[in-house]
Design a protein around this motif. Structure first.
Motif, short mmCIF file in Angstrom:
data_model
loop_
_atom_site.label_atom_id
_atom_site.label_comp_id
_atom_site.label_asym_id
_atom_site.label_seq_id
_atom_site.Cartn_x
_atom_site.Cartn_y
_atom_site.Cartn_z
N THR A 16 0.83 -1.21 0.00
CA THR A 16 0.00 0.00 0.00
C THR A 16 0.86 1.26 0.00
O THR A 16 0.66 2.17 -0.80
CB THR A 16 -0.85 0.03 1.30
N TRP A 17 1.84 1.29 0.91
CA TRP A 17 2.60 2.53 1.05
C TRP A 17 3.72 2.63 0.02
O TRP A 17 4.14 3.73 -0.34
CB TRP A 17 3.10 2.68 2.49
N ASP A 38 10.23 -6.43 -4.35
CA ASP A 38 9.33 -7.02 -3.35
C ASP A 38 9.60 -8.52 -3.34
O ASP A 38 9.78 -9.13 -4.41
CB ASP A 38 7.86 -6.75 -3.70
N MET A 39 9.61 -9.12 -2.14
CA MET A 39 9.87 -10.57 -2.08
C MET A 39 8.75 -11.33 -2.80
O MET A 39 8.96 -12.47 -3.21
CB MET A 39 10.04 -11.02 -0.62
N ARG A 43 3.73 -8.87 -6.92
CA ARG A 43 3.44 -7.51 -6.44
C ARG A 43 4.43 -6.50 -7.03
O ARG A 43 4.06 -5.41 -7.45
CB ARG A 43 3.50 -7.47 -4.93
N THR A 78 8.92 -1.70 3.59
CA THR A 78 8.54 -3.07 3.98
C THR A 78 7.85 -3.00 5.35
O THR A 78 7.87 -1.95 5.99
CB THR A 78 9.80 -3.93 4.06
N ASP A 80 7.09 -3.16 9.36
CA ASP A 80 7.89 -2.55 10.43
C ASP A 80 9.10 -3.38 10.85
O ASP A 80 10.18 -2.85 11.10
CB ASP A 80 7.01 -2.33 11.68
N HIS A 83 12.76 -3.55 8.32
CA HIS A 83 13.43 -2.34 7.84
C HIS A 83 14.96 -2.41 7.95
O HIS A 83 15.67 -1.93 7.08
CB HIS A 83 12.96 -1.12 8.64
N GLU A 100 10.44 4.21 5.99
CA GLU A 100 9.13 4.42 6.60
C GLU A 100 9.25 4.31 8.11
O GLU A 100 10.12 3.63 8.62
CB GLU A 100 8.13 3.40 6.05
N LYS A 101 8.35 5.00 8.81
CA LYS A 101 8.31 4.82 10.25
C LYS A 101 7.78 3.43 10.52
O LYS A 101 6.99 2.93 9.73
CB LYS A 101 7.48 5.90 10.96
N HIS A 129 5.77 11.88 8.74
CA HIS A 129 5.10 12.88 7.90
C HIS A 129 4.15 13.82 8.63
O HIS A 129 3.70 14.81 8.07
CB HIS A 129 4.39 12.20 6.72
N TRP A 171 0.48 -8.23 8.63
CA TRP A 171 1.54 -8.43 9.64
C TRP A 171 1.25 -7.69 10.94
O TRP A 171 2.17 -7.47 11.75
CB TRP A 171 2.88 -7.98 9.04
N HIS A 184 3.96 8.09 15.41
CA HIS A 184 3.60 9.45 14.98
C HIS A 184 3.26 10.32 16.19
O HIS A 184 3.63 11.48 16.26
CB HIS A 184 2.36 9.41 14.07
N1 LIG Z 1 4.01 7.08 6.97
C1 LIG Z 1 2.85 6.46 7.29
O1 LIG Z 1 1.98 7.01 7.95
C2 LIG Z 1 2.63 5.07 6.85
C3 LIG Z 1 1.40 4.64 6.39
C4 LIG Z 1 1.25 3.31 6.04
C5 LIG Z 1 2.33 2.47 6.18
N2 LIG Z 1 3.51 2.92 6.65
C6 LIG Z 1 4.66 2.03 6.86
O2 LIG Z 1 5.10 1.56 5.60
C7 LIG Z 1 5.58 0.22 5.73
C8 LIG Z 1 4.83 -0.68 4.74
O3 LIG Z 1 3.46 -0.69 5.06
P1 LIG Z 1 2.37 -1.17 3.99
O4 LIG Z 1 1.06 -0.81 4.56
O5 LIG Z 1 2.73 -0.71 2.62
O6 LIG Z 1 2.58 -2.77 4.08
P2 LIG Z 1 2.12 -3.87 3.00
O7 LIG Z 1 1.96 -5.14 3.75
O8 LIG Z 1 0.97 -3.36 2.18
O9 LIG Z 1 3.38 -3.98 2.01
C9 LIG Z 1 4.63 -4.42 2.43
C10 LIG Z 1 5.30 -5.14 1.25
O10 LIG Z 1 6.66 -5.43 1.62
C11 LIG Z 1 6.99 -6.71 1.07
N3 LIG Z 1 8.14 -7.22 1.84
C12 LIG Z 1 8.17 -7.70 3.11
N4 LIG Z 1 9.43 -7.98 3.49
C13 LIG Z 1 10.22 -7.70 2.42
C14 LIG Z 1 11.62 -7.80 2.19
N5 LIG Z 1 12.46 -8.21 3.15
N6 LIG Z 1 12.09 -7.43 0.97
C15 LIG Z 1 11.25 -7.01 0.00
N7 LIG Z 1 9.91 -6.90 0.16
C16 LIG Z 1 9.41 -7.24 1.36
C17 LIG Z 1 5.72 -7.52 1.21
O11 LIG Z 1 5.71 -8.60 0.31
C18 LIG Z 1 4.66 -6.46 0.88
O12 LIG Z 1 4.33 -6.44 -0.50
C19 LIG Z 1 5.38 -0.16 7.21
O13 LIG Z 1 6.57 0.06 7.92
C20 LIG Z 1 4.30 0.80 7.66
O14 LIG Z 1 4.32 1.06 9.06
C21 LIG Z 1 3.69 4.20 6.95
#
Ligand SMILES: NC(=O)c1ccc[n+]([C@@H]2O[C@H](COP(=O)([O-])OP(=O)(O)OC[C@H]3O[C@@H](n4cnc5c(N)ncnc54)[C@H](O)[C@@H]3O)[C@@H](O)[C@H]2O)c1
Length: 347
Positions: A16-17, A38-39, A43, A78, A80, A83, A100-101, A129, A171, A184
């Motif tokens: 998503t992010w 992405d692993m 995706r 990725t 939390d 990272h 990302e946080k 942010h 997760w 945050h």
């Molecule tokens: N700034 C914000 O307010 C905000 C908002 C949403 C998410 N986030 C942060 O962004 C990060 C991702 O969140 P998300 O919602 O996109 O998660 P998500 O589950 O939608 O996506 C994470 C992706 O990372 C991939 N992944 C996992 N481990 C990996 C690795 N070692 N190598 C490569 N790919 C890997 C997964 O397959 C998945 O597609 C988190 O740390 C979350 O806290 C921050």
């Protein structure tokens, strides 16, 4: 780097992010996305297709992307708990990165990242942010201008609806609402008080999400004591009913020695949408599109990363901000577990 150079970004984590990041780099005149990792290959390929990135820019292992990708900087998006390795390997490969946080979820890993960044002389920014949100940037400026005196006491509630833990984040059980939202909250409070947290007292409850099959704490209530004497109460949970018209449920009051701010974006009802099947309040602050262009404070912070890489100016969020916020969250977790006040351990 000169104005003419486009920063070539490699995104790790095509969820998503990660997609949010891709939109910003794609929109920024000084940046472009050249690699997606992405692993989960499907995706990575789906996101790459959306942004016209060729097959040679698709990776399933970040180390291969760092070695063979056509990139200047990395976006670490990725989950939390995943990272640290990517951050340390990026630094060792001489790549700047936005992470990302939360920065990380353990003290040892946070120290490892700091060491790798300093040793390799790369630049990094944690995507805290909220500092680009008018909800906090306006009070911050007012505090700097002395309008409400010294920040004295604050109450900050930042909760999510249950859907975030049960459906959005596969997760969630491997993380915590403290890493997801509390991070945050702590950063905003540190910023507004312009101070570091000395001691925390936290109480938590669990059971609601466990019953729904997600093994994580439901809610934390925390009192933070700042070094300079300021106090704040913070609530972070993810058991707000799904019928809440906003994903977030947020309220902040900050009282200074000469004035205060009351902030309630969740229930202000500035805009309501009713369809045949639902009623909600469209997001006007965090991220949305206007005339096809990404807008909102979640976009501003990521743009800032690119802007400062181009100009060489410092980031508004420092590595110390990320490190210290991680230390406060760890202290909150310990306090809730031991049911005692905990002094935050910094460097
Ligand atoms: N700034 C914000 O307010 C905000 C908002 C949403 C998410 N986030 C942060 O962004 C990060 C991702 O969140 P998300 O919602 O996109 O998660 P998500 O589950 O939608 O996506 C994470 C992706 O990372 C991939 N992944 C996992 N481990 C990996 C690795 N070692 N190598 C490569 N790919 C890997 C997964 O397959 C998945 O597609 C988190 O740390 C979350 O806290 C921050």
């Amino acid at each position: 780097m000169t104005q003419m150079t486009k920063i070539r970004m490699g995104i790790v984590g095509a969820g998503t992010w990660g997609e949010t990041h891709a939109y910003i780099y794609n929109d920024h005149p000084g940046a472009e996305v050249t690699a997606i990792c992405d692993m989960n290959r499907e995706r990575a390929a789906a996101l790459a297709a959306k942004f016209n990135i060729p097959e040679s820019g698709i990776f399933t292992d970040h180390r291969e992307m760092l070695e063979h990708g056509d990139i200047d900087a990395v976006a670490i998006v990725t989950p939390d708990f995943a990272h640290t390795r990517i951050a340390v390997d990026s630094a060792n490969a001489g790549k700047h990165f936005i992470i990302e946080k939360p920065l990380t979820t353990t003290r040892e890993e946070a120290l490892e990242i700091v060491e790798a960044v300093e040793r390799n002389g790369v630049r990094m920014m944690v995507d805290l942010h909220s500092r680009w949100s008018p909800l906090f940037a306006i009070p911050k400026q007012s505090i700097v201008d002395g309008e409400i005196g010294e920040p004295y006491s604050a109450y900050y509630r930042l909760n999510d609806i249950k859907w975030v833990a049960t459906d959005l984040l596969p997760w969630a059980a491997k993380s915590s609402i403290l890493w997801f939202l509390g991070y945050h909250s702590v950063d905003v409070l540190r910023w507004l008080f312009n101070d570091e947290v000395e001691r925390v007292y936290a109480v938590s409850r669990e059971g609601v999400l466990k019953q729904e099959g997600v093994d994580t704490v439901d809610i934390y209530q925390t009192i933070l004591e700042f070094r300079g004497g300021g106090i704040a109460t913070m609530e972070n949970g993810w058991i707000t009913p799904n019928s809440n018209p906003n994903v977030n449920d947020m309220k902040l009051n900050i009282t200074g020695t000469k004035g205060m701010f009351n902030i309630d974006p969740t229930h202000s009802q500035m805009m309501e949408r009713f369809t045949e099947t639902k009623a909600d309040r469209p997001d006007m602050l965090v991220r949305h599109f206007i005339h096809g262009k990404p807008k909102g404070f979640a976009y501003e912070s990521i743009r800032h990363f690119v802007d400062q890489l181009i100009t060489g100016e410092p980031f508004f969020v420092t590595m110390e901000d990320g490190f210290n916020t991680t230390m406060v969250i760890l202290a909150i977790m310990e306090s809730a577990k031991t049911r005692t006040p905990v002094n935050v351990q910094y460097m």
